[in-house]
Design a protein around this motif. Structure first.
Motif, short mmCIF file in Angstrom:
data_model
loop_
_atom_site.label_atom_id
_atom_site.label_comp_id
_atom_site.label_asym_id
_atom_site.label_seq_id
_atom_site.Cartn_x
_atom_site.Cartn_y
_atom_site.Cartn_z
N GLY A 1 0.82 -1.21 0.00
CA GLY A 1 0.00 0.00 0.00
C GLY A 1 0.85 1.25 0.00
N LEU A 2 1.94 1.25 0.77
CA LEU A 2 2.85 2.39 0.77
C LEU A 2 3.44 2.60 -0.61
CD1 LEU A 2 4.63 4.50 2.33
CD2 LEU A 2 6.26 2.63 2.70
N ALA A 3 3.91 1.52 -1.23
CA ALA A 3 4.53 1.63 -2.55
C ALA A 3 3.53 2.12 -3.59
CB ALA A 3 5.10 0.27 -2.96
N ALA A 4 2.28 1.63 -3.52
CA ALA A 4 1.26 2.06 -4.48
C ALA A 4 0.98 3.55 -4.36
CB ALA A 4 -0.02 1.25 -4.26
N ARG A 5 0.95 4.07 -3.14
CA ARG A 5 0.70 5.50 -2.96
C ARG A 5 1.83 6.35 -3.53
NH1 ARG A 5 -2.59 7.54 1.69
NH2 ARG A 5 -4.01 5.90 2.34
N LEU A 6 3.04 5.81 -3.53
CA LEU A 6 4.19 6.55 -4.02
C LEU A 6 4.48 6.30 -5.49
CD1 LEU A 6 6.52 5.97 -0.94
CD2 LEU A 6 5.35 8.10 -1.55
N GLY A 7 3.82 5.29 -6.07
CA GLY A 7 4.02 4.99 -7.48
C GLY A 7 5.28 4.22 -7.78
N TYR A 8 5.77 3.44 -6.81
CA TYR A 8 6.97 2.64 -7.00
C TYR A 8 6.66 1.19 -6.63
CZ TYR A 8 9.82 6.90 -7.36
OH TYR A 8 10.35 8.09 -7.76
N THR B 1 7.48 -2.27 -4.36
CA THR B 1 7.89 -2.45 -2.98
C THR B 1 9.40 -2.59 -2.87
OG1 THR B 1 7.54 -4.84 -3.19
CG2 THR B 1 5.70 -3.54 -2.34
N ARG B 2 10.01 -3.23 -3.84
CA ARG B 2 11.46 -3.42 -3.80
C ARG B 2 12.19 -2.09 -3.90
NH1 ARG B 2 14.85 -7.56 -7.77
NH2 ARG B 2 16.90 -7.25 -6.80
N GLN B 3 11.70 -1.19 -4.75
CA GLN B 3 12.34 0.12 -4.87
C GLN B 3 12.23 0.92 -3.58
OE1 GLN B 3 10.06 1.17 -8.44
NE2 GLN B 3 11.99 1.55 -9.52
N ILE B 4 11.05 0.90 -2.96
CA ILE B 4 10.84 1.65 -1.72
C ILE B 4 11.74 1.10 -0.61
CG2 ILE B 4 9.17 2.18 0.09
CD1 ILE B 4 8.82 3.78 -2.48
N GLU B 5 11.79 -0.23 -0.49
CA GLU B 5 12.63 -0.84 0.54
C GLU B 5 14.10 -0.48 0.33
OE1 GLU B 5 11.59 -4.90 0.14
OE2 GLU B 5 9.83 -4.76 1.46
N GLY C 1 14.22 -0.72 6.66
CA GLY C 1 13.15 -0.74 5.68
C GLY C 1 11.84 -0.29 6.27
N PRO C 2 10.79 -0.25 5.45
CA PRO C 2 9.49 0.26 5.93
C PRO C 2 8.90 -0.56 7.06
CG PRO C 2 9.32 -0.69 3.71
CD PRO C 2 10.76 -0.57 4.02
N LEU C 3 9.09 -1.87 7.05
CA LEU C 3 8.56 -2.69 8.14
C LEU C 3 9.25 -2.37 9.46
CD1 LEU C 3 8.07 -6.18 6.43
CD2 LEU C 3 6.30 -4.56 7.12
N ALA C 4 10.57 -2.21 9.43
CA ALA C 4 11.30 -1.89 10.66
C ALA C 4 10.94 -0.50 11.17
CB ALA C 4 12.81 -1.97 10.40
N LEU C 5 10.76 0.45 10.25
CA LEU C 5 10.36 1.80 10.65
C LEU C 5 8.96 1.80 11.27
CD1 LEU C 5 11.74 3.57 7.49
CD2 LEU C 5 12.56 3.99 9.81
#
Length: 491
Positions: A105-112, A114-118, A128-132
């Motif tokens: 969901g985070l990646a979809a909102r940013l248009g990237y 999941t691998r790129q966001i992580e 990464g996003p899960l740890a944050l």
């Protein structure tokens, strides 16, 4: 900043609170991480390691200091002054998007992907996003443990944990104490929590200095009846939250903002805290802002007189965009009247046992079907409002913490009736762009003329180049030269 070891060591040795939230100090010998202003004797430099986030410290196996409580530091100001992908991701994580929608969901909102966001978050923040999100859940759990009498199982799920076991393991790992021990320590410090259902009292930290006059004065002077009010020295307003609704009561104190939250669902705690901090611009770095503005000899006396001005923002970007249209070319009182009528006709009723709040501000979906003829507005402004709520309701226009500022400006300018003033005031107060500027604003132009600055928009914009990237804060200092009620704390 965490890569500049020499600068970080100096900040730790001087216990400089200005750097709290900018980086965290992990001590190799004790396996504890602290904020820079921790009151204990600083460790030897060779035993210090610096991390950009609490999540990175936790991921590296360090636990939070029990003395300085680094998990309660103000947030890094970087995430509110940048518009890149990492900053937008951090604002969304702070709002609880990962807990509600997961990393996809985070990646979809940013248009990237999941691998790129992580990859981007790991490269810059060491986590990464899960740890944050996990670090944020731990802090939410601590607040609930120490300020409420909720059973621990309820605390676990309210904080966003999927199981009581995960909750217990995380709390022990991060704080080196079991949840029951945390509650016992809090009770020993200031008495047992008062078991008031749905009420959470806490302190919101900030970097000093903070001048509350224009911040609370603006919010109180523009308050929409039924949604906002100033009562007993505090600003109060209703909040539309992901799992329910709430009422926030915010009052300035000596070194913090006193916050009292009435929530219909405790799972909304992290989101409510994030919205309140965003509303009051509490993660700003006033030293950096004022240092830049003080370099201008015209602004310097005003900065010295009342340093630490913040930009009064909003808890909901779509709400503010609607209110900005209602406030076009009318007085503050007229804008409040128009907004109050919308609230009465389309807002969701709520109960307020402590004051006079009656409604949530209507969402764009609730306003999309309104009858334009029922609005006491000029025809052109009715068209602007209905076009705006239609674009917000169907998703063509997205406004929120993860919004790209340039894309939002382009989307707003494409709507009929949106000129530079409306677009920039939305960018400044709803999107949080610290460099948004209002050269056509009447109050800004009058203040500029009174200070001997150019008063025409083009000339003033050219003169304001020296204030970048803090022009939104310069606007606050310009407005404060006037006598309007927005510049003063209410009686």
């Amino acid at each position: 900043m965490h890569t500049d070891t020499e600068r970080c060591v100096r900040a730790v040795r001087s216990k400089d609170a200005r750097f709290d939230g900018w980086f965290f100090t992990a001590v190799l010998t004790t396996r504890i991480y602290c904020r820079p202003s921790c009151p204990v004797v600083p460790p030897k430099p060779e035993n210090m390691v610096f991390y950009p986030s609490a999540a990175a410290c936790q991921q590296a196996g360090f636990r939070a200091c029990k003395r300085c409580r680094p998990d309660t530091s103000p947030g890094s100001p970087e995430w509110d002054v940048r518009a890149d992908t990492v900053a937008r991701a951090m604002r969304l994580i702070r709002d609880g998007v990962v807990d509600r929608e997961g990393v996809p969901g985070l990646a979809a909102r940013l248009g990237y992907s999941t691998r790129q966001i992580e990859r981007q978050l790991l490269a810059e923040l060491g986590a990464g996003p899960l740890a944050l999100a996990r670090a944020q859940r731990a802090q939410t759990a601590r607040v609930l443990i120490e300020t409420t009498a909720l059973p621990m199982a309820d605390v676990a799920f309210a904080a966003g944990f999927s199981s009581v076991r995960a909750f217990n393991d995380t709390v022990r790992e991060v704080f080196a104490l079991a949840p029951t021990e945390l509650r016992a320590r809090a009770a020993g410090r200031r008495g047992a929590p008062v078991p008031i259902p749905g009420v959470i009292a806490l302190r919101l930290p900030y970097r000093t200095p903070l001048d509350p006059s224009n911040l609370f004065g603006h919010l109180a002077a523009t308050a929409v009846p039924g949604v906002e009010e100033w009562r007993d020295g505090a600003y109060r307003r209703t909040l539309a939250l992901p799992y329910g609704h709430g009422i926030a009561t915010l009052a300035p104190a000596t070194d913090h903002i006193s916050c009292r939250l009435h929530l219909t669902d405790p799972r909304d705690l992290a989101h409510a805290i994030s919205r309140c901090r965003w509303l009051l611009d509490l993660d700003a770095d006033p030293v950096a802002v004022d240092e830049q503005l003080r370099a201008d000899p015209v602004l310097a006396p005003h900065v010295d007189r009342a340093p630490g001005r913040r930009v009064p923002r909003t808890v909901d970007a779509a709400e503010f965009a609607v209110r900005a249209v209602l406030g076009q070319q009318v007085s503050t009182a007229a804008a409040r009247t128009h907004a109050g009528r919308l609230v009465t006709a389309h807002g969701t009723p709520v109960e307020d046992p402590d004051g006079g709040l009656t409604h949530l501000f209507p969402a764009p979906e609730a306003l999309a079907a309104l009858d334009p003829g029922a609005l006491a507005l000029p025809r052109s402004r009715r068209a602007t409002l209905t076009t705006l709520v239609g674009a917000l309701a169907d998703g063509r226009l997205k406004l929120g913490p993860g919004t790209d500022w340039d894309e939002a400006r382009a989307g707003l300018l494409a709507l009929p009736g949106f000129g530079p003033w409306t677009v920039e005031v939305v960018a400044m107060r709803a999107l949080g762009d610290p460099d948004a500027f209002l050269p056509t604003d009447l109050g800004v132009r009058r203040a500029a003329a009174g200070l001997g600055l150019p008063s025409t928009p083009a000339a003033l914009t050219a003169r304001a180049a020296a204030w970048r990237p803090w022009r939104a804060y310069a606007v606050q200092y310009l407005w404060a030269t006037g006598s309007h009620p927005v510049n003063h704390l209410p009686a």
